[in-house]
Design an enzyme around this catalytic site. Sequence first.
Site, PDB file in Angstrom:
ATOM      1  N   ASN A 170       0.829  -1.196   0.000  1.00 59.63           N
ATOM      2  CA  ASN A 170       0.000   0.000   0.000  1.00 59.63           C
ATOM      3  C   ASN A 170       0.871   1.255   0.000  1.00 59.63           C
ATOM      4  O   ASN A 170       1.975   1.278   0.537  1.00 59.63           O
ATOM      5  CB  ASN A 170      -1.004   0.001   1.159  1.00 59.63           C
ATOM      6  CG  ASN A 170      -0.380  -0.127   2.528  1.00 59.63           C
ATOM      7  OD1 ASN A 170       0.570  -0.873   2.738  1.00 59.63           O
ATOM      8  ND2 ASN A 170      -0.942   0.584   3.496  1.00 59.63           N
ATOM      9  N   GLU A 226       0.159   5.312   0.715  1.00 62.76           N
ATOM     10  CA  GLU A 226      -0.769   6.349   1.140  1.00 62.76           C
ATOM     11  C   GLU A 226      -0.267   7.718   0.702  1.00 62.76           C
ATOM     12  O   GLU A 226       0.932   7.936   0.564  1.00 62.76           O
ATOM     13  CB  GLU A 226      -0.907   6.339   2.668  1.00 62.76           C
ATOM     14  CG  GLU A 226      -1.464   5.048   3.202  1.00 62.76           C
ATOM     15  CD  GLU A 226      -1.504   5.001   4.716  1.00 62.76           C
ATOM     16  OE1 GLU A 226      -2.107   4.044   5.231  1.00 62.76           O
ATOM     17  OE2 GLU A 226      -0.939   5.889   5.395  1.00 62.76           O
ATOM     18  N   CYS A 269      -4.059   0.556  -2.456  1.00 65.02           N
ATOM     19  CA  CYS A 269      -3.952  -0.625  -1.603  1.00 65.02           C
ATOM     20  C   CYS A 269      -2.919  -1.602  -2.173  1.00 65.02           C
ATOM     21  O   CYS A 269      -2.589  -1.553  -3.359  1.00 65.02           O
ATOM     22  CB  CYS A 269      -5.305  -1.324  -1.504  1.00 65.02           C
ATOM     23  SG  CYS A 269      -6.579  -0.370  -0.691  1.00 65.02           S
ATOM     24  N   GLU A 308      -3.265  -4.796  -2.747  1.00 57.56           N
ATOM     25  CA  GLU A 308      -3.851  -5.655  -3.773  1.00 57.56           C
ATOM     26  C   GLU A 308      -3.923  -4.931  -5.116  1.00 57.56           C
ATOM     27  O   GLU A 308      -3.607  -5.506  -6.157  1.00 57.56           O
ATOM     28  CB  GLU A 308      -5.254  -6.108  -3.355  1.00 57.56           C
ATOM     29  CG  GLU A 308      -5.279  -6.947  -2.089  1.00 57.56           C
ATOM     30  CD  GLU A 308      -5.437  -6.119  -0.818  1.00 57.56           C
ATOM     31  OE1 GLU A 308      -5.847  -6.700   0.199  1.00 57.56           O
ATOM     32  OE2 GLU A 308      -5.148  -4.899  -0.823  1.00 57.56           O
ATOM     33  N   CYS A 353     -10.191  -4.752   1.098  1.00 59.60           N
ATOM     34  CA  CYS A 353     -11.304  -3.812   1.223  1.00 59.60           C
ATOM     35  C   CYS A 353     -12.283  -4.041   0.070  1.00 59.60           C
ATOM     36  O   CYS A 353     -12.015  -4.800  -0.857  1.00 59.60           O
ATOM     37  CB  CYS A 353     -10.787  -2.371   1.212  1.00 59.60           C
ATOM     38  SG  CYS A 353     -10.170  -1.815  -0.396  1.00 59.60           S
ATOM     39  N   CYS A 394     -10.858  -3.296  -3.416  1.00 60.22           N
ATOM     40  CA  CYS A 394      -9.925  -4.326  -3.886  1.00 60.22           C
ATOM     41  C   CYS A 394     -10.644  -5.622  -4.238  1.00 60.22           C
ATOM     42  O   CYS A 394     -10.235  -6.325  -5.157  1.00 60.22           O
ATOM     43  CB  CYS A 394      -8.839  -4.567  -2.848  1.00 60.22           C
ATOM     44  SG  CYS A 394      -7.642  -3.221  -2.804  1.00 60.22           S
TER      45      CYS A 394
END
Length: 134
Positions: A44, A46, A54, A56, A87, A90
């Site tokens: 990930n 940010e 993310c 994934e 999430c 994803c």
Amino acid sequence: MKNIDEDLLAELKRLRGNAYAPYSDHPVAAVVESGTGRHFGGANVEVAHFKSTCAEASAISAMANAGDRDIRLVYVLGPGGRPCPPCGDCRQRIREFASPETWVALIDDEGRVQKTYTIGELLPDSFGPDHIPG
């Protein structure tokens, strides 16, 4: 599935170590295994405006950029030894490149598979490419 291969666990830990998570302090790594058997990893990333990428999504992007289009299996390693399921966003990304039977495996720091799901279980009655008239 009880434990994953040591090399795969090392790769997941390396990727998680490269995560950029200064806001959540929640580093995550993912490896997707394509239909051709190749592995693609991501972590990930940010950013200050919170439209982050993310793990994934990062791994899927690497797979797609390499020309593969089918996901056979997804491995996810989160922080703290707890299962870290994908999430909702994803789950939809995985669905785009997977069949309902594609496995998602949640891994702990010891390489143990804590939980497995099919993408069909994680995202039942999903909307995907097969719903777009072509």
